[in-house]
Design a protein around this motif. Structure first.
Motif, PDB file in Angstrom:
ATOM      1  N   VAL A  90      -5.823  -2.534  14.603  1.00 55.45           N
ATOM      2  CA  VAL A  90      -5.818  -2.779  13.154  1.00 55.45           C
ATOM      3  C   VAL A  90      -5.860  -4.286  12.873  1.00 55.45           C
ATOM      4  CG1 VAL A  90      -4.466  -2.511  11.034  1.00 55.45           C
ATOM      5  CG2 VAL A  90      -4.674  -0.597  12.616  1.00 55.45           C
ATOM      6  N   VAL A  91      -5.086  -5.058  13.645  1.00 58.28           N
ATOM      7  CA  VAL A  91      -5.108  -6.513  13.472  1.00 58.28           C
ATOM      8  C   VAL A  91      -6.502  -7.052  13.792  1.00 58.28           C
ATOM      9  CG1 VAL A  91      -4.237  -8.696  14.404  1.00 58.28           C
ATOM     10  CG2 VAL A  91      -2.645  -6.854  13.867  1.00 58.28           C
ATOM     11  N   ALA A  92      -7.077  -6.628  14.913  1.00 58.29           N
ATOM     12  CA  ALA A  92      -8.403  -7.116  15.309  1.00 58.29           C
ATOM     13  C   ALA A  92      -9.475  -6.707  14.303  1.00 58.29           C
ATOM     14  CB  ALA A  92      -8.757  -6.584  16.695  1.00 58.29           C
ATOM     15  N   SER A  93      -9.334  -5.533  13.711  1.00 56.19           N
ATOM     16  CA  SER A  93     -10.330  -5.097  12.725  1.00 56.19           C
ATOM     17  C   SER A  93     -10.306  -5.970  11.481  1.00 56.19           C
ATOM     18  CB  SER A  93     -10.099  -3.632  12.346  1.00 56.19           C
ATOM     19  OG  SER A  93      -8.931  -3.485  11.554  1.00 56.19           O
ATOM     20  N   GLN A  94      -9.158  -6.521  11.154  1.00 52.07           N
ATOM     21  CA  GLN A  94      -9.057  -7.381   9.984  1.00 52.07           C
ATOM     22  C   GLN A  94      -9.446  -8.813  10.308  1.00 52.07           C
ATOM     23  OE1 GLN A  94      -8.675  -5.855   7.028  1.00 52.07           O
ATOM     24  NE2 GLN A  94      -8.808  -4.182   8.480  1.00 52.07           N
ATOM     25  N   VAL A  95      -9.064  -9.288  11.484  1.00 52.34           N
ATOM     26  CA  VAL A  95      -9.436 -10.644  11.876  1.00 52.34           C
ATOM     27  C   VAL A  95     -10.942 -10.717  12.113  1.00 52.34           C
ATOM     28  CG1 VAL A  95      -9.186 -12.405  13.679  1.00 52.34           C
ATOM     29  CG2 VAL A  95      -7.174 -11.210  12.815  1.00 52.34           C
ATOM     30  N   GLY A  96     -11.493  -9.703  12.786  1.00 48.89           N
ATOM     31  CA  GLY A  96     -12.921  -9.678  13.063  1.00 48.89           C
ATOM     32  C   GLY A  96     -13.761  -9.253  11.882  1.00 48.89           C
ATOM     33  N   GLY A  97     -13.154  -8.617  10.922  1.00 54.96           N
ATOM     34  CA  GLY A  97     -13.857  -8.191   9.723  1.00 54.96           C
ATOM     35  C   GLY A  97     -14.797  -7.022   9.930  1.00 54.96           C
ATOM     36  N   PHE A  98     -14.557  -6.207  10.945  1.00 53.50           N
ATOM     37  CA  PHE A  98     -15.470  -5.092  11.201  1.00 53.50           C
ATOM     38  C   PHE A  98     -15.015  -3.775  10.600  1.00 53.50           C
ATOM     39  CE2 PHE A  98     -12.828  -5.342  15.041  1.00 53.50           C
ATOM     40  CZ  PHE A  98     -12.402  -4.036  15.193  1.00 53.50           C
ATOM     41  N   ALA A  99     -13.913  -3.769   9.875  1.00 54.87           N
ATOM     42  CA  ALA A  99     -13.477  -2.552   9.194  1.00 54.87           C
ATOM     43  C   ALA A  99     -12.647  -2.921   7.970  1.00 54.87           C
ATOM     44  CB  ALA A  99     -12.661  -1.670  10.137  1.00 54.87           C
ATOM     45  N   GLU A 100     -12.745  -2.098   6.948  1.00 54.04           N
ATOM     46  CA  GLU A 100     -11.925  -2.272   5.752  1.00 54.04           C
ATOM     47  C   GLU A 100     -10.472  -1.927   6.075  1.00 54.04           C
ATOM     48  OE1 GLU A 100     -12.953  -3.413   2.739  1.00 54.04           O
ATOM     49  OE2 GLU A 100     -14.912  -3.740   3.641  1.00 54.04           O
ATOM     50  N   GLU A 101      -9.560  -2.431   5.262  1.00 57.34           N
ATOM     51  CA  GLU A 101      -8.140  -2.202   5.502  1.00 57.34           C
ATOM     52  C   GLU A 101      -7.794  -0.718   5.527  1.00 57.34           C
ATOM     53  OE1 GLU A 101      -9.274  -4.178   3.030  1.00 57.34           O
ATOM     54  OE2 GLU A 101      -8.399  -6.173   3.276  1.00 57.34           O
ATOM     55  N   VAL A 102      -8.231  -0.014   4.493  1.00 58.43           N
ATOM     56  CA  VAL A 102      -7.834   1.389   4.338  1.00 58.43           C
ATOM     57  C   VAL A 102      -8.480   2.273   5.403  1.00 58.43           C
ATOM     58  CG1 VAL A 102      -7.888   3.371   2.772  1.00 58.43           C
ATOM     59  CG2 VAL A 102      -7.378   1.108   1.885  1.00 58.43           C
TER      60      VAL A 102
END
Length: 164
Positions: free
Chosen positions: A31-43
């Motif tokens: 979840v952290v990597a998805s937000q730092v990398g920007g490859f997935a929305e938060e929800v």
């Protein structure tokens, strides 16, 4: 709904299932990597991982309960307890009381929810312990889902606020 959001959700769900079975694959880091990398929305990242974790944990409990009918599992479970020292006796008593609380309808769901969202007690060993109790899988699944959803949404929006 866009295809990108659906793919993010499916990928996050698959990673959540994988991480629930093999602890080295950490959903919190995903979840952290998805937000730092920007490859997935938060929800989508948080919801997918929470759903995948719930599916995997429920599957683990069901598999362990069905596996209890194997002869080698029964032999290990039913072997006599060996005499223990003071520390082991104290820990065994605490463990027996905790197993009793998990099996109760009043406390079991609350313990699982706290475990899922604040790691006290850790969820992986708790999942293994739930398999040996009377706790319903129908109560266990939503408790894990709610706790993990709360945790992963907090992580996703917190990291997203720091990064963006």
């Amino acid at each position: 709904m866009s295809w990108q959001l659906l793919l993010e959700f499916v990928g996050s769900t698959a990673y959540g299932v994988l991480s629930s079975v093999i602890p080295i694959f950490n959903s919190e880091l995903y979840v952290v990597a998805s937000q730092v990398g920007g490859f997935a929305e938060e929800v989508t990242a948080a919801t997918g991982c929470a759903l995948g974790q719930s599916i995997g944990k429920v599957g683990t409990v069901v598999a362990l309960r069905r596996g209890a009918t194997f002869g080698w599992v029964r032999r290990i479970r039913d072997r006599p307890r060996t005499p223990a020292g003071q520390v082991r006796t104290t820990l065994r008593g605490w463990s027996d009381r905790m197993m009793g609380l998990i099996g109760e309808s009043r406390w079991g769901v609350a313990i699982v929810f706290l475990s899922a969202c604040v790691f006290i007690p850790p969820l992986y060993p708790l999942t293994l312990a739930v398999a040996g109790t009377r706790m319903s899988v129908i109560a266990f699944g939503p408790a894990v889902l709610a706790g993990r959803m709360l945790l992963f949404l907090a992580i996703a929006f917190g990291v997203s606020a720091l990064v963006h």
